[in-house]
Design an enzyme around this catalytic site. Sequence first.
Site, PDB file in Angstrom:
ATOM      1  N   PRO A  50       0.773  -1.239   0.000  1.00 22.86           N
ATOM      2  CA  PRO A  50       0.000   0.000   0.000  1.00 22.86           C
ATOM      3  C   PRO A  50       0.805   1.289   0.000  1.00 22.86           C
ATOM      4  O   PRO A  50       0.240   2.351  -0.171  1.00 22.86           O
ATOM      5  CB  PRO A  50      -0.822  -0.109   1.276  1.00 22.86           C
ATOM      6  CG  PRO A  50       0.014  -0.944   2.185  1.00 22.86           C
ATOM      7  CD  PRO A  50       0.725  -1.930   1.309  1.00 22.86           C
ATOM      8  N   ASP A  96       9.791  -6.253  -1.506  1.00 20.97           N
ATOM      9  CA  ASP A  96       8.964  -6.659  -0.362  1.00 20.97           C
ATOM     10  C   ASP A  96       7.826  -7.503  -0.929  1.00 20.97           C
ATOM     11  O   ASP A  96       6.751  -7.010  -1.208  1.00 20.97           O
ATOM     12  CB  ASP A  96       8.436  -5.420   0.368  1.00 20.97           C
ATOM     13  CG  ASP A  96       7.676  -5.778   1.626  1.00 20.97           C
ATOM     14  OD1 ASP A  96       8.200  -6.559   2.430  1.00 20.97           O
ATOM     15  OD2 ASP A  96       6.546  -5.279   1.793  1.00 20.97           O
ATOM     16  N   CYS A 103       6.781 -10.650   5.293  1.00 22.80           N
ATOM     17  CA  CYS A 103       6.181 -10.692   6.634  1.00 22.80           C
ATOM     18  C   CYS A 103       5.827 -12.133   6.984  1.00 22.80           C
ATOM     19  O   CYS A 103       4.850 -12.401   7.677  1.00 22.80           O
ATOM     20  CB  CYS A 103       4.958  -9.778   6.725  1.00 22.80           C
ATOM     21  SG  CYS A 103       3.758  -9.997   5.416  1.00 22.80           S
TER      22      CYS A 103
END
Length: 833
Positions: free
Chosen positions: A179, A307, A360
């Site tokens: 985001p 990421d 993550c």
Amino acid sequence: MGRRGGGKRGGDRWHGGKGPRTQRPQRNDYEEPIKSNDRFEHYYNQLGLFDHVEKENFWAALRRELPNSFRFTGSKGHAVPVQKILKDRYIPEIESIEYNGSTVEAPTPIPWFPHQLAWQMTTPKHVVRKFAPFKSFQQFLVSETCAGNISRQEIVSMIPPLLMDIRPGMVVLDLCAAPGSKTAQLIEMVHGGEEARIRKVIRDIKQNDGRGVSPNGEVVNEEIEEEKEQDDWSDQGRSTGLVIANDVDYKRAHMLIHQTKRLNSPNLLVTNHDATMYPSIKLPSEHRSDQKPVQNRYLKFDRVLADVPCSGDGTARKNANVWKDWLPGNAIGLFPTQVRILVRALQMTKAGGRVIYSTCSMNPVEDEAVVAAAIERCGGPAKVHIVDCKDQLPGLMREPGLDTWNVMEKFGSIHESWTQVQDDPGKLVEGMFPPKEPLPLDRCMRVYPHLQDTGGFFIAVLEKKVEIRAKPESESQRIEPKTSIISAVDKISARSANDSLSATKIDALDCIAPPQINENADSLTTAARQNQEIAPNQEPVSPRKHQLDDQADSYMSTKRMKVRDEVDEAAPRGGEDREIHWPPPPGAQLDISRPEAANLPEPESKDKTVIPASNQPLEQTGIDYKGKRNAGQQPFEEPFKYLATDHPELQTIYDFYKLSPQFPRDRFMVRNATGNPVKSIYYTSALARDILTTNEATGLKFVHCGVKMFVKQDVQKENTCRWRIQTDGLPVIEAWMGEERVVRLRKKSTLRGLLVEMFPKVTGDGWKELGEIGERVRDIDLGCCILKIEKGIGDDAFSERFVLPLWRSLHSLNLMLPKEDRKAMLLRLYNEI
């Protein structure tokens, strides 16, 4: 006039409009999720990550609610004053609260984040809602978040940009950016020191012109010391670096734009491509000293952040669905995509540049295994080096990466090595297991929830030593492609040529392509649901009383990907130096001159519509430029058209604002097919301009670039410049404007009047009520001007400098600020709601 429609229409929905009013029923159907999953817990326990005591602490932390965390955004000079308000106003109030006989813990700075610009709060929500000081603090957080001065960001998410060692002038790629919280950090770093550099340049220009260095002739010593530490002076102090932020999902790409727009950066470019096949970006031809142009130049990046989409089990503290949806197949299904993204990132990086890989997830299949597989494909540790970052970010508690691990396959069986499964691997591939050749994977970084009360995270910093030629995916990592419908039909016809019975043909199809039986359909559905993102304009379902807590978390969605039970099929063709995925997604067909399009067959296209080149007349294209989307096609983006430096509208702007000739005039552009400034004029950096113009009509999907600098405004008098300066572009241009359109203000009381009253009168005796600026705004010509707030000493003085847009109309003034910015400023400067 009576109310139209009788009966229940318009009545109270809870009692039908009849009888006594009853209390709205309360929602009592919420159940605390069960935070338990046998496979999830078994897999991490048997990995041997912790001793018995630490293992209990790990699972206890993972079951607790995640603390709230936030970061002050923008340049250091802009962020520190907002941070000071938190320290001076709200922290003392919260520290005075007692609950159950002890003092409530106030928000605390994160020890390893530079300049204490990131904070966290561990106080439980039920305590926060109990006391008024917390209410005012929550209002401060929400207000500053809406104004763009605070970003609600998870602590571990802040780590990767801090390890990238970004310096002024660098070109940075964020491959999976939405985001956008990390992208915002990258933008801030690319612009690092820019304010100090421009301040010195402007002071030198004024001194050379015989003018004072400031309105009162003062120069602040600490500002001069800050200027001495700066580099990147090549563009009059402006940042020459660039951040390219990419996301494969078009809607998430626009969420990213919304998240980063508040930073007002002309050095940001947003694209919409699959990260595994991110296209090469062409640069303009370069003329050498021998006058021979160097053609076919392509952009290489100093830093790349990958990421990547992941299973996200490190987010179990904020996403309870992880507990019921965790499956070992999630990581297995994502592994090929993650490797391809990392390999592509390394291909696009300069020799000597860095790639930061992060997830993550705590699963080594998505972490160390991906790093090892990508390094092997790129030529080994001699070409790609794992950087040891243990001395960076002192105060951050972390564990080293794993050297050994095992893999849990879909049904829960655990395998120690590839040799155990190579005869019947199923969905597993060799690269998911520890590498045969030793690698210093302990230099990777693992952050566990119990170490500093955070989420789980993995980071690896890779340095590309030399140029590489990536190997194609090995046969062991390829999955046999499913039988195509066409080939199946051909074989059916051959087997059943003499048999007209449909049942025979169906049996023949079953022999060639057996039906896929989903033995875990329910689980796959929940996994897919787990990985759905919350849209930026939607609020999570929660009781009304949770609204303030959750309002600012709309962009804190976890970056996870919908996972399939099978491994993605490897690309069947491609050169050695880069991986090719064929065919490209709709709208992404590349220019045949690009290296990644070489030796590939011409794609078939059902839609023959072509976006016109810049020199093709609009009326000859047959494309409706007003429509944003054709059915089933990629949403249309307006083209980027740069204006000639002598364009009449620009000339009007130069003259009206007395714009310095040293401000670049070849970087203004519009977003329409005609190339004429109709409503808005944007400004970009020089490198962004070169990229957009060189790659026009080549298949690259650019969705955003530049800041909105000027907006056309209705005027009440002839010969008034209709182009007002937009708030977004004001920080970029204000230092280069002449004094003719500047109004200076030094008293808080004067600014408060402008914030509270929307249209204070100037005509008649109205100007007398405007205090120190009254005479100046009375005499200034109609149109846009800028309000410069100067720093001073005293209770009614400001502690920082800033600028605001001001419009002088025929009879009144208008401070051109959005409603949320007015509210935030009243709360920040005057503690008024």
